[in-house]
Design a protein around this motif. Structure first.
Motif, PDB file in Angstrom:
ATOM      1  N   GLY A  53       7.496   1.682 -10.597  1.00 18.94           N
ATOM      2  CA  GLY A  53       7.904   2.024  -9.257  1.00 18.94           C
ATOM      3  C   GLY A  53       6.669   1.776  -8.287  1.00 18.94           C
ATOM      4  O   GLY A  53       5.570   1.529  -8.633  1.00 18.94           O
ATOM      5  N   PHE A  54       7.268   1.495  -6.918  1.00 22.49           N
ATOM      6  CA  PHE A  54       6.291   1.271  -5.913  1.00 22.49           C
ATOM      7  C   PHE A  54       6.369   2.239  -4.852  1.00 22.49           C
ATOM      8  O   PHE A  54       7.552   2.866  -4.631  1.00 22.49           O
ATOM      9  CB  PHE A  54       6.620  -0.335  -5.315  1.00 22.49           C
ATOM     10  N   ASP A  55       5.236   2.210  -3.937  1.00 30.74           N
ATOM     11  CA  ASP A  55       5.203   3.310  -2.782  1.00 30.74           C
ATOM     12  C   ASP A  55       6.105   2.310  -1.745  1.00 30.74           C
ATOM     13  O   ASP A  55       5.660   1.182  -1.562  1.00 30.74           O
ATOM     14  CB  ASP A  55       3.747   3.464  -2.450  1.00 30.74           C
ATOM     15  N   GLU A  56       7.038   3.059  -1.356  1.00 28.39           N
ATOM     16  CA  GLU A  56       8.074   2.527  -0.408  1.00 28.39           C
ATOM     17  C   GLU A  56       7.511   2.047   1.120  1.00 28.39           C
ATOM     18  O   GLU A  56       7.695   1.034   1.261  1.00 28.39           O
ATOM     19  CB  GLU A  56       9.316   3.363  -0.281  1.00 28.39           C
ATOM     20  N   ALA A  57       6.428   2.627   1.391  1.00 25.69           N
ATOM     21  CA  ALA A  57       5.547   2.296   2.520  1.00 25.69           C
ATOM     22  C   ALA A  57       4.919   1.263   2.521  1.00 25.69           C
ATOM     23  O   ALA A  57       4.801   0.514   3.406  1.00 25.69           O
ATOM     24  CB  ALA A  57       4.716   3.677   2.841  1.00 25.69           C
ATOM     25  N   GLY A  58       4.915   0.752   1.430  1.00 23.72           N
ATOM     26  CA  GLY A  58       3.786  -0.661   1.131  1.00 23.72           C
ATOM     27  C   GLY A  58       4.604  -1.817   1.007  1.00 23.72           C
ATOM     28  O   GLY A  58       4.094  -2.676   0.662  1.00 23.72           O
ATOM     29  N   ILE A  59       5.874  -1.491   0.966  1.00 22.43           N
ATOM     30  CA  ILE A  59       6.854  -2.796   0.685  1.00 22.43           C
ATOM     31  C   ILE A  59       6.887  -3.647   2.128  1.00 22.43           C
ATOM     32  O   ILE A  59       7.403  -3.100   2.918  1.00 22.43           O
ATOM     33  CB  ILE A  59       8.141  -2.518   0.131  1.00 22.43           C
ATOM     34  N   LEU A  60       6.644  -4.913   1.794  1.00 24.11           N
ATOM     35  CA  LEU A  60       6.940  -5.813   3.103  1.00 24.11           C
ATOM     36  C   LEU A  60       8.011  -6.777   2.792  1.00 24.11           C
ATOM     37  O   LEU A  60       8.579  -6.993   1.972  1.00 24.11           O
ATOM     38  CB  LEU A  60       5.610  -6.917   2.925  1.00 24.11           C
TER      39      LEU A  60
END
Length: 185
Positions: A53-60
């Motif tokens: 999973g990824f931090d949503e705020a860091g998705i470009l």
């Protein structure tokens, strides 16, 4: 190493190919969970599973056909894998270059898979080659290619398929033979 390469590629490449999303891959922005699950297909066997999973705020948000967005994707992969490659190299003594080739192989295969899934064969394969052939990138490997083969069916219609020509080596030939023991049920 190969398992981790494919887990990471399987979660990041479809996001980029299908949706133009480039996740932040800094360690603080990535969560990984791996486990073994009992599966049944006529008999019970263990199956390895993983979630990333990824931090949503860091998705470009970007575009598959934009070389600058491809560069962002490549740089994220490089930053993410530098520490992994260094640590696995220290444990295994397999060269860093060999580890990077394995990463590149996984990325290339997942681009092929995603290109079919999202019906973006030409754009995804072009982006993959740009990403994986950037000079001075640790992912750059002259042996890695996508190869197109055309075959004709019985009606003379061309059927074209793209394959990945690996640039890495599995090194399984270096592993000492051991008896295969089936899992206990």
């Amino acid at each position: 190493m190969n398992d981790y390469d494919y887990i990471c590629a399987a979660t990041t490449v479809p996001l980029f190919v299908g949706f133009g999303l480039v996740p932040e891959l800094a360690p603080a922005s990535v969560a990984l969970s791996s486990y073994t699950k009992q599966m049944y297909d006529g008999k019970i066997y263990p199956s390895r599973r993983a979630h990333m999973g990824f931090d949503e705020a860091g998705i470009l948000h970007g575009r598959l056909d934009d070389p600058a967005d491809g560069d962002l994707f490549r740089i994220g992969i490089e930053k993410h894998f530098h520490l992994v490659v260094d640590r696995v190299h220290a444990k295994t003594k397999l060269s860093r270059a060999a580890h990077w080739r394995l990463v590149g192989d996984a990325i290339a295969q997942r681009f092929l898979d995603a290109s079919l899934r999202f019906d973006a064969i030409e754009a995804a394969n072009a982006a993959a080659i740009c990403i994986l052939k950037t000079p001075a990138s640790p992912l750059a490997n002259r042996e890695l290619h996508h190869v197109n083969l055309t075959q004709y069916d019985r009606h003379g219609k061309a059927v074209r398929e793209t394959f990945r020509q690996r640039g890495g080596c599995c090194r399984f030939y270096l592993v000492k033979a051991a008896p295969i023991v089936p899992p206990a049920c």
